[in-house]
Design a protein around this motif. Structure first.
Motif, PDB file in Angstrom:
ATOM      1  N   ILE A  81       0.834  -1.204   0.000  1.00  0.00           N
ATOM      2  CA  ILE A  81       0.000   0.000   0.000  1.00  0.00           C
ATOM      3  C   ILE A  81       0.868   1.253   0.000  1.00  0.00           C
ATOM      4  O   ILE A  81       0.656   2.184  -0.784  1.00  0.00           O
ATOM      5  CB  ILE A  81      -0.940   0.013   1.220  1.00  0.00           C
ATOM      6  CG1 ILE A  81      -1.988  -1.090   1.114  1.00  0.00           C
ATOM      7  CG2 ILE A  81      -1.635   1.374   1.355  1.00  0.00           C
ATOM      8  CD1 ILE A  81      -2.797  -1.289   2.385  1.00  0.00           C
ATOM      9  N   ASN A  85       0.743   3.824  -2.994  1.00  0.00           N
ATOM     10  CA  ASN A  85      -0.166   4.909  -2.610  1.00  0.00           C
ATOM     11  C   ASN A  85       0.567   6.076  -1.960  1.00  0.00           C
ATOM     12  O   ASN A  85       0.157   7.234  -2.095  1.00  0.00           O
ATOM     13  CB  ASN A  85      -1.240   4.358  -1.668  1.00  0.00           C
ATOM     14  CG  ASN A  85      -2.063   5.428  -0.990  1.00  0.00           C
ATOM     15  OD1 ASN A  85      -1.626   6.015  -0.002  1.00  0.00           O
ATOM     16  ND2 ASN A  85      -3.255   5.685  -1.501  1.00  0.00           N
ATOM     17  N   LYS A  87       0.959   6.603   1.382  1.00  0.00           N
ATOM     18  CA  LYS A  87       0.588   6.891   2.766  1.00  0.00           C
ATOM     19  C   LYS A  87       1.617   6.330   3.733  1.00  0.00           C
ATOM     20  O   LYS A  87       2.372   5.402   3.393  1.00  0.00           O
ATOM     21  CB  LYS A  87      -0.803   6.352   3.080  1.00  0.00           C
ATOM     22  CG  LYS A  87      -0.932   4.852   3.100  1.00  0.00           C
ATOM     23  CD  LYS A  87      -2.334   4.408   3.528  1.00  0.00           C
ATOM     24  CE  LYS A  87      -3.387   4.828   2.531  1.00  0.00           C
ATOM     25  NZ  LYS A  87      -4.731   4.360   2.929  1.00  0.00           N
ATOM     26  N   ASP A  91      -0.331   4.334   8.721  1.00  0.00           N
ATOM     27  CA  ASP A  91      -1.666   4.426   8.122  1.00  0.00           C
ATOM     28  C   ASP A  91      -1.972   3.185   7.292  1.00  0.00           C
ATOM     29  O   ASP A  91      -3.112   2.689   7.268  1.00  0.00           O
ATOM     30  CB  ASP A  91      -1.777   5.673   7.245  1.00  0.00           C
ATOM     31  CG  ASP A  91      -2.041   6.942   8.042  1.00  0.00           C
ATOM     32  OD1 ASP A  91      -2.292   6.837   9.248  1.00  0.00           O
ATOM     33  OD2 ASP A  91      -1.981   8.037   7.449  1.00  0.00           O
ATOM     34  N   ALA A  92      -0.961   2.666   6.593  1.00  0.00           N
ATOM     35  CA  ALA A  92      -1.160   1.464   5.774  1.00  0.00           C
ATOM     36  C   ALA A  92      -1.465   0.257   6.650  1.00  0.00           C
ATOM     37  O   ALA A  92      -2.323  -0.570   6.309  1.00  0.00           O
ATOM     38  CB  ALA A  92       0.082   1.209   4.924  1.00  0.00           C
ATOM     39  N   GLU A  95      -4.971   0.431   7.639  1.00  0.00           N
ATOM     40  CA  GLU A  95      -5.864   0.047   6.540  1.00  0.00           C
ATOM     41  C   GLU A  95      -5.952  -1.465   6.400  1.00  0.00           C
ATOM     42  O   GLU A  95      -7.040  -2.021   6.183  1.00  0.00           O
ATOM     43  CB  GLU A  95      -5.394   0.653   5.221  1.00  0.00           C
ATOM     44  CG  GLU A  95      -6.288   0.255   4.062  1.00  0.00           C
ATOM     45  CD  GLU A  95      -5.908   0.856   2.736  1.00  0.00           C
ATOM     46  OE1 GLU A  95      -6.438   0.377   1.712  1.00  0.00           O
ATOM     47  OE2 GLU A  95      -5.088   1.794   2.701  1.00  0.00           O
ATOM     48  N   ASN A 144      -7.242   5.712  -2.929  1.00  0.00           N
ATOM     49  CA  ASN A 144      -6.851   6.245  -1.617  1.00  0.00           C
ATOM     50  C   ASN A 144      -6.876   5.201  -0.505  1.00  0.00           C
ATOM     51  O   ASN A 144      -6.140   5.309   0.473  1.00  0.00           O
ATOM     52  CB  ASN A 144      -7.694   7.467  -1.239  1.00  0.00           C
ATOM     53  CG  ASN A 144      -9.178   7.184  -1.202  1.00  0.00           C
ATOM     54  OD1 ASN A 144      -9.670   6.271  -1.858  1.00  0.00           O
ATOM     55  ND2 ASN A 144      -9.907   7.967  -0.436  1.00  0.00           N
ATOM     56  N   PHE A 145      -7.722   4.173  -0.651  1.00  0.00           N
ATOM     57  CA  PHE A 145      -7.698   3.016   0.243  1.00  0.00           C
ATOM     58  C   PHE A 145      -7.715   1.763  -0.642  1.00  0.00           C
ATOM     59  O   PHE A 145      -8.739   1.114  -0.788  1.00  0.00           O
ATOM     60  CB  PHE A 145      -8.890   3.042   1.210  1.00  0.00           C
ATOM     61  CG  PHE A 145      -8.760   4.100   2.270  1.00  0.00           C
ATOM     62  CD1 PHE A 145      -8.094   3.825   3.457  1.00  0.00           C
ATOM     63  CD2 PHE A 145      -9.284   5.371   2.071  1.00  0.00           C
ATOM     64  CE1 PHE A 145      -7.952   4.804   4.439  1.00  0.00           C
ATOM     65  CE2 PHE A 145      -9.143   6.355   3.040  1.00  0.00           C
ATOM     66  CZ  PHE A 145      -8.474   6.076   4.228  1.00  0.00           C
ATOM     67  N   SER A 148      -8.591  -1.764   1.618  1.00  0.00           N
ATOM     68  CA  SER A 148      -9.817  -1.896   2.416  1.00  0.00           C
ATOM     69  C   SER A 148     -11.079  -1.637   1.602  1.00  0.00           C
ATOM     70  O   SER A 148     -12.133  -2.211   1.885  1.00  0.00           O
ATOM     71  CB  SER A 148      -9.769  -0.953   3.627  1.00  0.00           C
ATOM     72  OG  SER A 148      -9.715   0.395   3.228  1.00  0.00           O
ATOM     73  N   MET A 149     -11.003  -0.774   0.584  1.00  0.00           N
ATOM     74  CA  MET A 149     -12.182  -0.546  -0.245  1.00  0.00           C
ATOM     75  C   MET A 149     -12.563  -1.799  -1.037  1.00  0.00           C
ATOM     76  O   MET A 149     -13.727  -2.003  -1.379  1.00  0.00           O
ATOM     77  CB  MET A 149     -11.957   0.626  -1.206  1.00  0.00           C
ATOM     78  CG  MET A 149     -11.881   1.968  -0.526  1.00  0.00           C
ATOM     79  SD  MET A 149     -13.437   2.427   0.253  1.00  0.00           S
ATOM     80  CE  MET A 149     -12.989   3.975   1.011  1.00  0.00           C
ATOM     81  N   ASN A 271      -3.730   9.874   6.026  1.00  0.00           N
ATOM     82  CA  ASN A 271      -3.650   9.592   4.589  1.00  0.00           C
ATOM     83  C   ASN A 271      -3.436  10.871   3.779  1.00  0.00           C
ATOM     84  O   ASN A 271      -3.949  11.021   2.673  1.00  0.00           O
ATOM     85  CB  ASN A 271      -4.900   8.852   4.115  1.00  0.00           C
ATOM     86  CG  ASN A 271      -4.701   8.167   2.773  1.00  0.00           C
ATOM     87  OD1 ASN A 271      -3.584   7.877   2.371  1.00  0.00           O
ATOM     88  ND2 ASN A 271      -5.798   7.938   2.073  1.00  0.00           N
ATOM     89  N   THR A 275      -8.898  11.464   2.025  1.00  0.00           N
ATOM     90  CA  THR A 275     -10.014  10.592   2.363  1.00  0.00           C
ATOM     91  C   THR A 275     -11.316  11.344   2.126  1.00  0.00           C
ATOM     92  O   THR A 275     -11.379  12.568   2.306  1.00  0.00           O
ATOM     93  CB  THR A 275      -9.961  10.110   3.834  1.00  0.00           C
ATOM     94  OG1 THR A 275     -10.390  11.163   4.688  1.00  0.00           O
ATOM     95  CG2 THR A 275      -8.555   9.679   4.227  1.00  0.00           C
TER      96      THR A 275
END
Length: 473
Positions: A81, A85, A87, A91-92, A95, A144-145, A148-149, A271, A275
């Protein structure tokens, strides 16, 4: 790579995956288009014939296998991630934990698809409502996620008995590939989950036009969501849309300022502010605005900016150059409209960083004439507006066409209850800037979307009711 009908597929067409912190190409990935999408939908339709017949316990067992595999690979998933991404690694890791939590929740919910018996109006009739999986689902997820999305959509769909064709964002395909590797290792039956990486127009148009796709679920911009809804109208698909946001964060004069500052920091800079529920407008009572601004700027200035792979980094890069330009333009516009920059306010440059970094920024004296008052920032900029009366701030907070998340800090219980009811948003945090939990519904109102993800509400999005009337004569 593409994953269709249980097989990994390489193609001649490739895209480059770039680390936004360094500008380096970290991998090239095969892509597909219209023909691959047609095949994936056809295979998902065929797989649905058997998957829908599996018991809740069987579907639960498959999902639990994926949960275990993702737990074993959690460090690898988090690093993936961060690399694609940008981040921070912390934060990763958060997630990844959230992604696993959704899978685990729906592994249990798979056992709880209930029907109902209705009271009959005639003695010789027996009335029932049964709930059945809707069918093949198309899912489109954002960058952005990127982990998890995916599980937030796949987990309830599979738990309900649906099959899925998923398209991740082209900027972050590696996290999706890692998730599908776990599904493959868990031996999910062929065709139940399918991964498509490639041109949005080709893949999306096949998803929306196919009569075999019975539901579309999308997380992304409001503009794209509207287009998907329009294009899905001809086949009257069920739709879940989690779209843009412009979250107000209201701080009354009786609020605990230390807690309010902490809340804004968590909401705004997590992030890198990228978000959909991130704070966009901070409304502070006039009597405490100066003090609050100083406190927030002091904390913001201490945030460490850099490559998210470094353990001490708090704020990573923006996803690409266009995002950086947008944030820069919003701050410049605010300054032109008499805003005062309390900290930050510049593109962040260090000798060893070649990515898209912007300084965590706090702006005082924001007003409705600024772009930042109406445009979603998606970056690390915190603008402070002021207000005098409760009724005034409610009207201003609700004035946006978006209605995803809103926050309010106050010690007055009655005021908190009033704000809970009056704020026109799908999610409201009262003295809580991190309200999202797996068991609760996530989704907005107005142009922030339709449908819910999370809890029993997310499962219902993939089911349809069938009424059965039986004559007992």
């Amino acid at each position: 790579m593409l994953y269709i009908n249980g097989e990994w597929i390489q193609t001649d067409e490739k895209i480059k995956v770039v680390n936004p912190a360094t500008g380096e190409i970290i991998e090239t990935v095969s892509t597909g288009g219209r023909e691959e999408t047609k095949k994936a939908i056809a295979d998902a339709k065929e797989a649905f014939k058997q998957w829908k017949k599996t018991t809740g316990n069987e579907r639960s067992a498959y999902l639990q296998k994926v949960v275990q595999l993702m737990r074993e690979k959690s460090t690898e998933l988090a690093k993936t991630i961060t690399k694609e991404n940008g981040k921070s690694l912390k934060d990763a890791k958060s997630e990844v934990a959230g992604a696993i939590a959704y899978l685990e929740w729906y592994a249990e919910e798979a056992k709880r698809v209930y029907g109902e018996t209705l009271p009959a109006s005639q003695q010789e009739k027996h009335l029932m409502v049964i709930r059945q999986p809707i069918g093949v689902c198309a899912a489109i997820t954002p960058w952005n996620f990127p982990l998890s999305m995916i599980t937030r959509k796949l987990a309830p769909a599979l738990a309900a008995g649906c099959t899925v064709v998923l398209k991740p964002a082209p900027a972050t395909p590696l996290s999706a590939i890692k998730v599908f590797e776990c599904f493959h290792e868990a031996e999910i039956p062929n065709g139940v989950v399918n991964l498509l990486i490639g041109p949005a127009e080709e893949i999306g148009s096949e998803m929306t036009s196919s009569s075999d796709v019975r539901k579309i679920t999308f997380t992304g911009s409001t503009a794209v969501g509207k287009m998907l809804l329009r294009d899905s109208a001809a086949t009257v698909k069920k739709a879940s849309m989690e779209l843009g946001g412009h979250a107000p964060f209201i701080i009354f004069e009786d609020a605990d300022l230390d807690e309010a500052v902490r809340g804004v920091m968590l909401s705004k800079f997590k992030n890198t502010g990228q978000t959909c529920i991130s704070t966009n407008r901070i409304y502070v009572s006039e009597s405490i605005a100066e003090q609050f601004g100083e406190m927030l700027a002091e904390q913001t200035a201490q945030l460490k900016v850099g490559n998210g792979m470094n353990a001490d980094v708090d704020v990573g890069p923006l996803i690409n150059e266009d995002s950086l330009k947008k944030v820069k333009a919003q701050v410049e516009d605010a300054v032109e409209n008499n805003a005062k920059v309390l900290c930050g306010g510049n593109v962040y440059k260090e000798n060893d960083l070649n990515g898209y970094f912007y300084e965590p920024t706090v702006i005082q004296y924001a007003n409705e004439n600024m772009k930042i008052a109406t445009e979603e920032t998606f970056g690390p900029v915190a603008p402070i507006f002021t207000f005098k009366e409760e009724e005034e701030v409610v009207e201003r907070a609700n004035g946006s066409s978006y209605g995803l998340a809103a926050y309010c800090y106050t010690k007055d219980l009655g005021r908190g209850l009033r704000m809970m009811k009056e704020l026109d948003f799908g999610i409201v945090g009262i003295n809580d800037s991190l309200p999202i939990v797996v068991q609760a519904p996530f989704g907005g109102v107005k142009e922030s979307g339709m449908g819910k993800e999370g809890g029993k509400y997310g499962l219902e999005e993939y089911l349809e009711e069938k009424f059965v009337s039986i004559s007992t004569k």
